[in-house]
Design an enzyme around this catalytic site. Sequence first.
Site, mmCIF file in Angstrom:
data_model
loop_
_atom_site.group_PDB
_atom_site.id
_atom_site.type_symbol
_atom_site.label_atom_id
_atom_site.label_comp_id
_atom_site.label_asym_id
_atom_site.label_seq_id
_atom_site.Cartn_x
_atom_site.Cartn_y
_atom_site.Cartn_z
ATOM 1 N N TYR A 120 50.214 38.328 46.808
ATOM 2 C CA TYR A 120 50.802 39.522 45.622
ATOM 3 C C TYR A 120 51.379 38.303 45.146
ATOM 4 C CZ TYR A 120 52.608 43.899 43.858
ATOM 5 O OH TYR A 120 52.741 44.712 43.634
ATOM 6 N N GLU A 152 54.404 37.536 42.526
ATOM 7 C CA GLU A 152 55.171 37.347 41.308
ATOM 8 C C GLU A 152 56.330 35.643 41.565
ATOM 9 O OE1 GLU A 152 57.903 40.443 42.119
ATOM 10 O OE2 GLU A 152 56.237 41.949 41.834
ATOM 11 N N ASP A 179 47.611 38.168 16.865
ATOM 12 C CA ASP A 179 46.401 39.053 17.744
ATOM 13 C C ASP A 179 45.005 38.580 17.805
ATOM 14 O OD1 ASP A 179 45.315 40.564 18.828
ATOM 15 O OD2 ASP A 179 46.766 42.470 18.810
ATOM 16 N N THR A 202 43.221 39.961 24.351
ATOM 17 C CA THR A 202 43.103 40.163 25.770
ATOM 18 C C THR A 202 41.336 39.460 25.781
ATOM 19 O OG1 THR A 202 41.395 41.486 24.240
ATOM 20 C CG2 THR A 202 43.027 43.031 25.268
ATOM 21 N N LYS A 248 36.741 40.674 25.580
ATOM 22 C CA LYS A 248 36.236 41.453 24.248
ATOM 23 C C LYS A 248 35.478 40.194 24.407
ATOM 24 C CE LYS A 248 39.767 44.648 22.817
ATOM 25 N NZ LYS A 248 41.082 44.097 22.926
ATOM 26 N N ARG A 306 39.008 41.987 32.413
ATOM 27 C CA ARG A 306 39.901 43.034 31.715
ATOM 28 C C ARG A 306 40.865 42.759 31.943
ATOM 29 N NH1 ARG A 306 37.972 48.310 29.829
ATOM 30 N NH2 ARG A 306 39.593 48.162 29.352
HETATM 31 N N1 DSN Z 1 41.481 49.296 22.738
HETATM 32 C C1 DSN Z 1 40.853 48.094 22.092
HETATM 33 C C2 DSN Z 1 39.371 48.683 20.870
HETATM 34 O O1 DSN Z 1 38.671 48.905 21.486
HETATM 35 O O2 DSN Z 1 39.890 47.876 20.190
HETATM 36 C C3 DSN Z 1 42.153 48.030 20.969
HETATM 37 O O3 DSN Z 1 43.262 48.179 22.158
#
Ligand code: DSN
Length: 419
Positions: free
Chosen positions: A56, A58, A202, A228, A231, A237
Amino acid sequence: MHPALASTLSAVDPEIAELIALEEVRQRDKVRLIASENYVSGAVLAATGSILTNKYSEGYAGKRYYEGQQYVDRIETLAIDRAKAVFGAEHVNVQPYSGSPANLAIYFAFLKPGDTVMGMALPAGGHLTHGWGVSITGSYFKAVQYGVREDTHRVDMDAVRELARKERPKLMFAGGTAIPRTIEWAAYAEIAKEVGAIFAADMAHISGLVAGGAHPSPIPYADVVSTTTHKTLRGPRGGMLLCTAAHAKAIDRAVFPGLQGGPHDHTTAGLAVALREAQQESFKTYAHGIVANSRALAAAMIEHGFTLITGGSDNHLILADLTTKDVSGKIGAKALDAAGMELNYNSIPFDKRKPFDPSGIRIGTAAVTSRGMGAPEMKQIAAWMARAIAAPADAALHATIAGEVRELCAKFPAPGLLI
Ligand code: DSN
């Protein structure tokens, strides 16, 4: 999974061990075309699955609310420094649990409930958290949404400017989840500046392309950039916020203690590893390979009679309208899954069908590129897609194609899988 960990897991929980093993086989044997997915490296997996999950922490490095941060502070600082180097950002926060919490932190940093946010509508390719009605961002804030032109399916920047002038949003988002073309960050930034809005870019879908120089970077233009990490960037993740020094305090406070508790240190370590990978020359090749594959797949799909939104792709993503193939997106996606090609059904701009059974499918080339597939394989995939979709109820045909897909996949071992 590492054999030693696999045998420990199966001794303790054979049910979960078996399901993970089956999922690993599924990821090995399928052509994975979900635009938001990828294969992380074994190194990223090792860091993410490490004992850091026990900790942990924080707070931020040097200012924590728990003791024992000697190593976690160094890990988080490394992740931040690498992100700054990869993206050229002045300030980075690596603690957001994922993309939606990262975007929520932007609202918390700059808006009060009821303030106006402007973003791309979900059916046009935007994200839920850019002010779509069912999201907290569309109900706690006054959301105004721009779309795409009906004739080109591309954003009309004049219409965006007009809407911004009329609504004077306090926050303006660019980016989304189903945009097959280059995003003109500079044009959005100019409009945001004109109306006095904070400009949030974004780049969740394309951050790997930005890291590898295969898509223009929003960093020089945006007040804050969200992404994120899993991807095209090919990390664990998670989420990340990058911003100018002027907004550093507001962003950090919004993430912790504004929105979250302790960061997921195992994820931070996995991200640090992924960012080290993204600093390598080979990652540039990878990022450009994703785009080349997307273009090759788009061209081959067109040859097979598919209708593509905007007529092609500039990035990792293709959006196809299956209306001309006489199937819905859902039926098409299910037929393709049975035939060994995994993707998602997706609304298309001005869709006449409902979101749970829309007209389109969304395709991404990040994962197949991670396996080392190239233009010949993209041609083959398009041919299989056309065959499977032409006979959406033919289970025997789908099983035959799935067998052919498996044979191809065996020639392209996926990163991170030990089978
Ligand atoms: N779930 C993601 C996507 O598949 O693009 C976006 O949040």
